[in-house]
Design an enzyme around this catalytic site. Structure first.
Site, PDB file in Angstrom:
ATOM      1  N   HIS A  77      34.937  42.203  49.661  1.00  0.00           N
ATOM      2  CA  HIS A  77      35.626  41.391  48.663  1.00  0.00           C
ATOM      3  C   HIS A  77      34.658  40.897  47.598  1.00  0.00           C
ATOM      4  O   HIS A  77      34.987  40.868  46.402  1.00  0.00           O
ATOM      5  CB  HIS A  77      36.305  40.212  49.364  1.00  0.00           C
ATOM      6  CG  HIS A  77      36.938  39.237  48.439  1.00  0.00           C
ATOM      7  ND1 HIS A  77      36.417  37.979  48.216  1.00  0.00           N
ATOM      8  CD2 HIS A  77      38.044  39.328  47.656  1.00  0.00           C
ATOM      9  CE1 HIS A  77      37.174  37.337  47.352  1.00  0.00           C
ATOM     10  NE2 HIS A  77      38.163  38.117  47.001  1.00  0.00           N
ATOM     11  N   GLU A  80      34.051  43.670  45.266  1.00  0.00           N
ATOM     12  CA  GLU A  80      35.208  43.834  44.383  1.00  0.00           C
ATOM     13  C   GLU A  80      35.077  42.951  43.142  1.00  0.00           C
ATOM     14  O   GLU A  80      35.327  43.387  42.013  1.00  0.00           O
ATOM     15  CB  GLU A  80      36.489  43.487  45.143  1.00  0.00           C
ATOM     16  CG  GLU A  80      37.748  43.505  44.288  1.00  0.00           C
ATOM     17  CD  GLU A  80      38.740  42.427  44.673  1.00  0.00           C
ATOM     18  OE1 GLU A  80      39.155  41.675  43.769  1.00  0.00           O
ATOM     19  OE2 GLU A  80      39.101  42.333  45.858  1.00  0.00           O
ATOM     20  N   HIS A  81      34.672  41.700  43.345  1.00  0.00           N
ATOM     21  CA  HIS A  81      34.470  40.806  42.205  1.00  0.00           C
ATOM     22  C   HIS A  81      33.383  41.333  41.275  1.00  0.00           C
ATOM     23  O   HIS A  81      33.526  41.297  40.051  1.00  0.00           O
ATOM     24  CB  HIS A  81      34.094  39.408  42.700  1.00  0.00           C
ATOM     25  CG  HIS A  81      35.262  38.573  43.109  1.00  0.00           C
ATOM     26  ND1 HIS A  81      35.633  37.440  42.425  1.00  0.00           N
ATOM     27  CD2 HIS A  81      36.155  38.703  44.128  1.00  0.00           C
ATOM     28  CE1 HIS A  81      36.692  36.900  42.997  1.00  0.00           C
ATOM     29  NE2 HIS A  81      37.034  37.651  44.044  1.00  0.00           N
ATOM     30  N   GLU A 157      37.427  30.351  46.175  1.00  0.00           N
ATOM     31  CA  GLU A 157      38.622  31.099  46.557  1.00  0.00           C
ATOM     32  C   GLU A 157      38.915  30.921  48.042  1.00  0.00           C
ATOM     33  O   GLU A 157      40.066  30.728  48.439  1.00  0.00           O
ATOM     34  CB  GLU A 157      38.431  32.578  46.223  1.00  0.00           C
ATOM     35  CG  GLU A 157      39.657  33.440  46.447  1.00  0.00           C
ATOM     36  CD  GLU A 157      39.420  34.885  46.056  1.00  0.00           C
ATOM     37  OE1 GLU A 157      40.271  35.730  46.416  1.00  0.00           O
ATOM     38  OE2 GLU A 157      38.398  35.200  45.420  1.00  0.00           O
TER      39      GLU A 157
END
Length: 468
Positions: A77, A80-81, A157
């Site tokens: 993840h 991904e950012h 997040e």
């Protein structure tokens, strides 16, 4: 993911939005997918859909939280950012600015089995975004001054989507309790202690290990010519060399030898109950019908106002304000058949749990009637068909099925498989898989919010932040 958690949103929509539809035999699903494999191992799937001058362009990588290990949980993840923070040809943020200038939309998502990137763009610009995806497949430029701010974004997040959402926090802990050494016990976003310790080198290593054409699937759906798309894929991706992918080690789950229970104390307005049974999926079954029978079983329990949970527990005995039942056969590894519920004002968790389990036992003891079976089959089929109204949903389905190893062709077999489920199949799989020694139970024990007295438990359900 940038923006909403697409995977969670799609999963919720698939599992719990059950429209009222025509009989199952009036519904059909067909696709005309064109598939190609480049010399470097890249899989390309194209589906022409000329109903609107729009194209969905997606790139899927066969890597997600299930590939991670302690110390770097959530690194898929995090990467991904960082995929939006610049390449050799594009400055940080330029990728997104170009897509926006062309009138398109773009985003990304990370799951347990995959990481994906997509653009929804006009038919005149799909090759532009395809070329940009090829650029960042090979030439991502990771820089510390971009990494540190994005790291703080990911930390926040996690706080907002898990730690401040009691129902999400409970689900995370139920998964970790159900799976000891199975990778689905790892949260997709990662554990906070691991996130805080990420380094730029961790992210670079993950990119270097998994972001190769022979570990990727390109999906293009919309107003395109399939031959032109495949030719463009060869032009833009064809010269990227295949990578040496790591050997996949077996991570066989420790046998469960009895029910497991967990209680989570957290600030919340309402209690919450979750139960999950270990269940096989298409990838781990010799007979695919077991998976489809489990889908139908979930629909019998909870598929709208006519389902058993709604009829017997919510409206009948008034024991719950909200219920859900979910099972998906679409994953790389065994998963959980999940049930969740919020008790009504005058109901204790123990009574609610007993009522839910009574409905499960009823499925074991009594075959589902023909009329109920037909209704649920129609709803399961319709929930899948109606997703095909958008090019993005079609592309998502193709990419997901291909990436997890089931194969995109399973989408074309979906209706046939669901229609073939019998009442005896439902009874058999519930007896075989929904057994006490494979069950994990999680209970949210709500604590006062912000140091204040807990709100009256009789307030209406609907705005509870965790959802179902």
């Amino acid at each position: 993911m940038r923006g909403k958690d697409l995977v969670a949103v799609l999963a919720t929509a698939l599992a719990f939005a059950w429209p009222v539809v025509a009989p199952a035999d009036s519904l059909e699903m067909e696709s005309d997918v064109v598939e190609a494999t480049l010399d470097n191992g890249l899989t390309v799937l194209v589906l022409e859909d000329r109903r609107a001058p729009v194209v969905a362009n997606m790139v899927w990588y066969r890597v997600g939280s299930a590939d991670e290990h302690s110390g770097v949980t959530g690194i898929s993840h995090m990467l991904e950012h960082m995929m939006f923070r610049g390449t050799e040809a594009y400055e940080p943020g330029e990728f997104s600015r170009i897509v926006s200038r062309l009138g398109g939309r773009e985003n990304a998502f990370t799951g347990r089995d995959y990481t994906g990137y997509f653009q929804i763009i006009g038919r005149d610009h799909w090759e532009t975004v395809m070329a940009m995806e090829a650029e960042r497949m090979q030439y991502l430029k990771l820089q510390d001054d971009e990494f540190q701010p994005e790291l703080r974004v990911v930390q926040e997040e996690r706080r907002l989507r898990v730690e401040d959402q009691p129902n999400s926090l409970l689900r995370e802990q139920v998964m970790a309790t159900a799976f000891f050494n199975h990778p689905y016990g790892i949260p997709v976003i990662g554990w906070m202690s691991d996130i805080e310790a990420y380094t730029l080198a961790d992210t670079q290593a993950w990119y270097d290990r998994y972001y190769h054409p022979n570990n990727a699937v390109v999906v293009v759906v919309g107003d395109v010519d399939a031959e032109e798309v495949i030719a463009a894929a060869r032009e833009h991706f064809g010269d990227i060399p295949a990578g040496d992918l790591p050997e996949t080690k077996p991570r066989t789950e420790t046998p469960q030898r009895g029910e497991r229970r967990i209680t989570l104390e957290a600030p919340a307005e309402l209690p919450f109950l979750m139960m999950g049974w270990k269940a096989p999926v298409l990838n781990t079954l010799d007979d695919p019908m077991d998976a489809y029978a489990l889908m139908v079983a979930a629909g019998v329990l909870d598929s709208g106002e006519a389902s058993r949970f709604a009829r017997e527990i919510v409206r009948g005995e008034e024991l719950a304000g909200a219920t859900s039942a979910r099972y998906s056969p679409f994953s790389r590894l065994d998963d959980l058949f999940m049930i969740a519920a919020v008790p009504s004002a005058d109901t204790d968790i123990e009574s609610l749990e007993a009522a839910l389990l009574e409905q499960v036992e009823r499925l074991k003891d009594e075959p589902v009637s023909d009329s109920e079976l037909e209704r649920v089959q129609a709803q399961v089929i319709a929930s899948e068909i109606y997703q095909r109204d958008s090019v993005r949903s079609q592309a998502f389905q193709l990419g997901m099925l291909e990436t997890i190893g089931v194969g995109w062709q399973e989408g074309d077999r979906f209706v046939e498989r669901v229609r073939a489920v019998t009442a005896e199949d439902v009874q058999r799989v519930v007896r075989e898989y929904l057994v006490p020694n494979q069950r994990t139970v999680g209970i949210l024990d709500p604590q006062p919010l912000d140091g204040e007295a807990r709100p009256d438990s009789g307030q209406a359900y609907g705005d509870d932040t965790g959802g179902l």
